[in-house]
Motif scaffolding. Structure first.
Motif, PDB file in Angstrom:
ATOM      1  N   ASP A 163       0.922  -1.104   0.110  1.00 23.10           N
ATOM      2  CA  ASP A 163      -0.006   0.065   0.079  1.00 23.10           C
ATOM      3  C   ASP A 163       0.796   1.255  -0.206  1.00 23.10           C
ATOM      4  O   ASP A 163       0.646   2.305  -0.643  1.00 23.10           O
ATOM      5  CB  ASP A 163      -0.843   0.254   1.353  1.00 23.10           C
ATOM      6  CG  ASP A 163      -1.974  -0.797   1.036  1.00 23.10           C
ATOM      7  OD1 ASP A 163      -2.398  -1.296  -0.132  1.00 23.10           O
ATOM      8  OD2 ASP A 163      -2.510  -1.248   2.225  1.00 23.10           O
ATOM      9  N   ILE A 164       1.883   1.259   0.949  1.00 23.27           N
ATOM     10  CA  ILE A 164       2.726   2.280   0.934  1.00 23.27           C
ATOM     11  C   ILE A 164       3.269   2.825  -0.494  1.00 23.27           C
ATOM     12  O   ILE A 164       3.743   4.005  -0.926  1.00 23.27           O
ATOM     13  CB  ILE A 164       3.571   2.364   2.170  1.00 23.27           C
ATOM     14  CG1 ILE A 164       2.981   2.176   3.276  1.00 23.27           C
ATOM     15  CG2 ILE A 164       4.807   3.435   2.194  1.00 23.27           C
ATOM     16  CD1 ILE A 164       3.891   2.012   4.461  1.00 23.27           C
ATOM     17  N   CYS A 165       3.982   1.600  -0.805  1.00 18.97           N
ATOM     18  CA  CYS A 165       4.933   1.882  -2.396  1.00 18.97           C
ATOM     19  C   CYS A 165       3.775   2.237  -3.399  1.00 18.97           C
ATOM     20  O   CYS A 165       4.084   3.325  -4.124  1.00 18.97           O
ATOM     21  CB  CYS A 165       5.540   0.601  -2.544  1.00 18.97           C
ATOM     22  SG  CYS A 165       6.882   0.086  -1.224  1.00 18.97           S
ATOM     23  N   PHE A 166       2.411   1.600  -3.476  1.00 15.38           N
ATOM     24  CA  PHE A 166       1.733   1.834  -4.585  1.00 15.38           C
ATOM     25  C   PHE A 166       1.053   3.375  -4.364  1.00 15.38           C
ATOM     26  O   PHE A 166       1.313   3.981  -5.354  1.00 15.38           O
ATOM     27  CB  PHE A 166       0.720   0.688  -4.492  1.00 15.38           C
ATOM     28  CG  PHE A 166      -0.286   0.916  -5.728  1.00 15.38           C
ATOM     29  CD1 PHE A 166      -0.210  -0.014  -6.708  1.00 15.38           C
ATOM     30  CD2 PHE A 166      -1.216   2.079  -5.699  1.00 15.38           C
ATOM     31  CE1 PHE A 166      -1.217   0.064  -7.852  1.00 15.38           C
ATOM     32  CE2 PHE A 166      -1.999   2.094  -6.745  1.00 15.38           C
ATOM     33  CZ  PHE A 166      -1.996   1.188  -7.836  1.00 15.38           C
ATOM     34  N   ALA A 170       1.931   6.511  -6.827  1.00 13.71           N
ATOM     35  CA  ALA A 170       0.818   7.036  -7.823  1.00 13.71           C
ATOM     36  C   ALA A 170       0.809   8.356  -7.470  1.00 13.71           C
ATOM     37  O   ALA A 170       0.378   9.239  -8.263  1.00 13.71           O
ATOM     38  CB  ALA A 170      -0.631   6.227  -7.278  1.00 13.71           C
ATOM     39  N   ILE A 171       0.988   9.039  -5.997  1.00 16.98           N
ATOM     40  CA  ILE A 171       0.715  10.358  -5.887  1.00 16.98           C
ATOM     41  C   ILE A 171       2.131  11.004  -6.559  1.00 16.98           C
ATOM     42  O   ILE A 171       1.624  12.237  -7.314  1.00 16.98           O
ATOM     43  CB  ILE A 171       0.981  10.559  -4.348  1.00 16.98           C
ATOM     44  CG1 ILE A 171      -0.297   9.996  -3.458  1.00 16.98           C
ATOM     45  CG2 ILE A 171       1.393  12.030  -4.080  1.00 16.98           C
ATOM     46  CD1 ILE A 171      -0.113   9.913  -2.016  1.00 16.98           C
ATOM     47  N   LEU A 177      -1.865  16.006 -12.655  1.00 16.31           N
ATOM     48  CA  LEU A 177      -3.573  15.806 -12.680  1.00 16.31           C
ATOM     49  C   LEU A 177      -3.930  16.317 -11.275  1.00 16.31           C
ATOM     50  O   LEU A 177      -5.149  16.910 -11.516  1.00 16.31           O
ATOM     51  CB  LEU A 177      -3.866  14.428 -12.820  1.00 16.31           C
ATOM     52  CG  LEU A 177      -5.229  13.846 -12.919  1.00 16.31           C
ATOM     53  CD1 LEU A 177      -5.775  14.710 -14.221  1.00 16.31           C
ATOM     54  CD2 LEU A 177      -5.586  12.577 -12.965  1.00 16.31           C
ATOM     55  N   PHE A 178      -3.524  16.093 -10.261  1.00 14.54           N
ATOM     56  CA  PHE A 178      -3.884  16.684  -8.871  1.00 14.54           C
ATOM     57  C   PHE A 178      -4.153  18.290  -9.046  1.00 14.54           C
ATOM     58  O   PHE A 178      -5.315  18.858  -8.693  1.00 14.54           O
ATOM     59  CB  PHE A 178      -3.242  16.196  -7.742  1.00 14.54           C
ATOM     60  CG  PHE A 178      -3.340  15.083  -7.198  1.00 14.54           C
ATOM     61  CD1 PHE A 178      -3.364  13.975  -7.991  1.00 14.54           C
ATOM     62  CD2 PHE A 178      -3.815  14.884  -5.760  1.00 14.54           C
ATOM     63  CE1 PHE A 178      -3.521  12.424  -7.451  1.00 14.54           C
ATOM     64  CE2 PHE A 178      -3.752  13.559  -5.389  1.00 14.54           C
ATOM     65  CZ  PHE A 178      -3.937  12.309  -6.036  1.00 14.54           C
ATOM     66  N   LEU A 179      -3.144  18.824  -9.684  1.00 17.84           N
ATOM     67  CA  LEU A 179      -3.054  20.238  -9.641  1.00 17.84           C
ATOM     68  C   LEU A 179      -4.234  20.927 -10.654  1.00 17.84           C
ATOM     69  O   LEU A 179      -4.798  21.846 -10.396  1.00 17.84           O
ATOM     70  CB  LEU A 179      -1.815  20.737  -9.995  1.00 17.84           C
ATOM     71  CG  LEU A 179      -0.560  20.598  -9.061  1.00 17.84           C
ATOM     72  CD1 LEU A 179       0.760  20.826  -9.762  1.00 17.84           C
ATOM     73  CD2 LEU A 179      -0.841  21.047  -7.747  1.00 17.84           C
ATOM     74  N   ILE A 180      -4.342  20.165 -11.928  1.00 23.88           N
ATOM     75  CA  ILE A 180      -5.497  20.579 -12.991  1.00 23.88           C
ATOM     76  C   ILE A 180      -6.647  20.375 -12.266  1.00 23.88           C
ATOM     77  O   ILE A 180      -7.408  21.242 -12.482  1.00 23.88           O
ATOM     78  CB  ILE A 180      -5.078  19.489 -14.290  1.00 23.88           C
ATOM     79  CG1 ILE A 180      -3.840  19.797 -14.805  1.00 23.88           C
ATOM     80  CG2 ILE A 180      -6.359  19.836 -15.186  1.00 23.88           C
ATOM     81  CD1 ILE A 180      -3.416  18.986 -15.900  1.00 23.88           C
ATOM     82  N   ILE A 181      -7.007  19.103 -11.651  1.00 18.73           N
ATOM     83  CA  ILE A 181      -8.497  19.191 -11.205  1.00 18.73           C
ATOM     84  C   ILE A 181      -8.788  20.099 -10.185  1.00 18.73           C
ATOM     85  O   ILE A 181      -9.749  20.609  -9.973  1.00 18.73           O
ATOM     86  CB  ILE A 181      -8.363  17.678 -10.634  1.00 18.73           C
ATOM     87  CG1 ILE A 181      -8.395  16.664 -11.665  1.00 18.73           C
ATOM     88  CG2 ILE A 181      -9.698  17.444  -9.899  1.00 18.73           C
ATOM     89  CD1 ILE A 181      -9.408  16.834 -12.728  1.00 18.73           C
ATOM     90  N   PRO A 271      -7.743  11.620  -3.821  1.00 19.92           N
ATOM     91  CA  PRO A 271      -7.194  11.973  -2.753  1.00 19.92           C
ATOM     92  C   PRO A 271      -7.045  10.878  -1.419  1.00 19.92           C
ATOM     93  O   PRO A 271      -6.428  10.833  -0.686  1.00 19.92           O
ATOM     94  CB  PRO A 271      -8.087  13.091  -2.374  1.00 19.92           C
ATOM     95  CG  PRO A 271      -8.426  13.767  -3.471  1.00 19.92           C
ATOM     96  CD  PRO A 271      -8.642  12.394  -4.410  1.00 19.92           C
ATOM     97  N   GLN A 272      -7.845   9.739  -1.994  1.00 17.97           N
ATOM     98  CA  GLN A 272      -7.903   8.660  -0.958  1.00 17.97           C
ATOM     99  C   GLN A 272      -6.542   7.976  -0.580  1.00 17.97           C
ATOM    100  O   GLN A 272      -6.197   7.180   0.155  1.00 17.97           O
ATOM    101  CB  GLN A 272      -8.968   7.572  -1.193  1.00 17.97           C
ATOM    102  CG  GLN A 272     -10.110   8.248  -0.924  1.00 17.97           C
ATOM    103  CD  GLN A 272     -11.224   7.483  -1.524  1.00 17.97           C
ATOM    104  OE1 GLN A 272     -11.495   6.383  -1.661  1.00 17.97           O
ATOM    105  NE2 GLN A 272     -12.157   8.549  -2.066  1.00 17.97           N
ATOM    106  N   LEU A 273      -5.470   8.066  -1.718  1.00 17.99           N
ATOM    107  CA  LEU A 273      -4.337   7.575  -1.799  1.00 17.99           C
ATOM    108  C   LEU A 273      -3.558   8.284  -0.429  1.00 17.99           C
ATOM    109  O   LEU A 273      -2.625   7.712   0.159  1.00 17.99           O
ATOM    110  CB  LEU A 273      -3.432   8.119  -2.809  1.00 17.99           C
ATOM    111  CG  LEU A 273      -3.943   7.446  -4.218  1.00 17.99           C
ATOM    112  CD1 LEU A 273      -3.338   8.333  -5.377  1.00 17.99           C
ATOM    113  CD2 LEU A 273      -3.706   5.869  -4.228  1.00 17.99           C
TER     114      LEU A 273
END
Length: 364
Positions: A163-166, A170-171, A177-181, A271-273
């Protein structure tokens, strides 16, 4: 001792002290409460405050049942009770004579255990109170008296490291994409970029759940009325007499234009990451539920879903997410199946099948 039932433990070893404040409902409730509990009746909030000032660590109430006063001073008293180390973990139930806008949301914000509006079913209130006492007050004692009967989920080390690595990768990869949204949401409508809500995850643990905001800012206040007329689970569970545990609104009018896109592509879930990094959730598991849904899944049959990890994706997402024929019972069954049978191999299969399932066919 291992043969003792929870009800036997409740009756023999623990008689909770209930502090009841108010007069309007006491004629109906006082006698039935006294059958199972040690009740102190205080006719007003002022008397209750005086009573608390005189209580010690031994005599402090374990349960507070308070009638909501017209000035709503009860909410300040709730804050005081939660701030007092002697009563911080107490069960608090509020009773109101009539429904008023924002009253229930205010109660939940102040972390009351439950809230009832007249007319209410007295038997239902008593059953709810006994449930809260068993699982919030005497659960540690039950564990000592009846070892190995209370299951708890412990995340395997390999799953946690994955989970931590994934989530970290991913983040890092999705940060543009986070910034655009975020910019798109801010331009279209007022309000925060990230929507936070209280969710119940593994073992009913409550935490702040993150999503990109996809709705108007007052969406929570509109949910109750919409759920009566547009809940997708209502049609598939029309013959059931039990209250529906899940709510999904068809063609939800609260959704913004940006929200429609990010919901249908599941971008709103990204954001649930950060919840995964914090340890609130896993990449794969059962969806953490809003508190109004979680409180309906406390029976032995359906509480099984909380014995597995809370996750971003799971069996529900890859099998029937967004399909109108999905019933309330089917979704609970999928959750229970995962809690009982989860494995690293199953998680990998779910992750691989999640990507084709991201584009939903229906607007839910």
């Amino acid at each position: 001792m291992n043969d003792l039932s929870t009800e036997t433990v409740f009756r023999r070893s623990f008689v909770p002290n209930v502090a009841y404040s108010g007069q309007f409902f006491y004629d109906q409730l006082g006698e039935v409460l006294s059958e199972d509990f040690d009740v102190d009746h205080l006719s007003s909030l002022h008397e209750l405050k005086q009573h608390l000032a005189e209580c010690s660590i031994i005599t402090s109430p374990e349960v507070f049942i308070m009638e909501v006063d017209q000035e709503k001073e009860v909410f300040q008293l709730v804050k005081d009770i939660r701030a007092n180390p002697l009563t911080a973990g107490a069960i608090i139930i509020l009773l109101a004579e009539r429904q008023k806008e924002g009253l229930k949301s205010k109660a939940l914000k102040e972390k009351v255990s439950d809230f009832y509006i007249y007319p209410f079913d007295i038997d239902e209130l008593l059953e709810r109170l006994k449930f809260l006492i068993k699982f919030k007050l005497i659960k540690p004692d039950i564990k000592k008296l009846i070892p190995n009967t209370v299951q708890e989920y412990r995340m395997p080390l390999g799953k946690r490291l994955f989970d931590i690595c994934f989530a970290s990768l991913a983040i890092l990869f999705l940060s543009p994409l986070f910034l655009i949204i975020a910019l798109w949401i801010k331009i279209e409508s007022r309000g925060p970029i990230i929507y936070r809500s209280k969710r119940a995850g593994t073992g009913y643990k409550i935490f702040d759940f993150y999503k990109f905001r996809s709705m108007v800012v007052d969406a929570d206040q509109k949910l109750k009325e919409l759920s009566k007329v547009a809940n997708q689970y209502a049609e598939s569970s029309a013959t059931s007499k039990e209250p529906l545990a899940f709510v999904k609104i068809k063609n939800d009018p609260r959704v913004t234009r940006v929200g429609a896109f990010i919901r249908n592509t599941s971008i709103d879930e990204l954001p649930q990451l950060f919840n995964v990094l914090k340890g609130d959730m896993s990449i794969v598991g059962n969806r953490p539920l809003p508190l109004y849904e979680a409180e309906l899944l406390t029976s032995n049959l359906w509480s099984m879903r909380f014995l597995g990890p809370a996750g971003i994706t799971g069996l529900w997402q890859i099998s029937k997410r967004g399909k109108s024929e999905m019933s309330d019972e089917e979704r609970k069954g999928l959750d229970n199946f995962y809690a009982k049978n989860s494995s690293f191999l199953m998680d990998l299969k779910i992750i691989l099948k999640t990507f084709p399932a991201l584009l939903q066919k229906e607007k839910v």
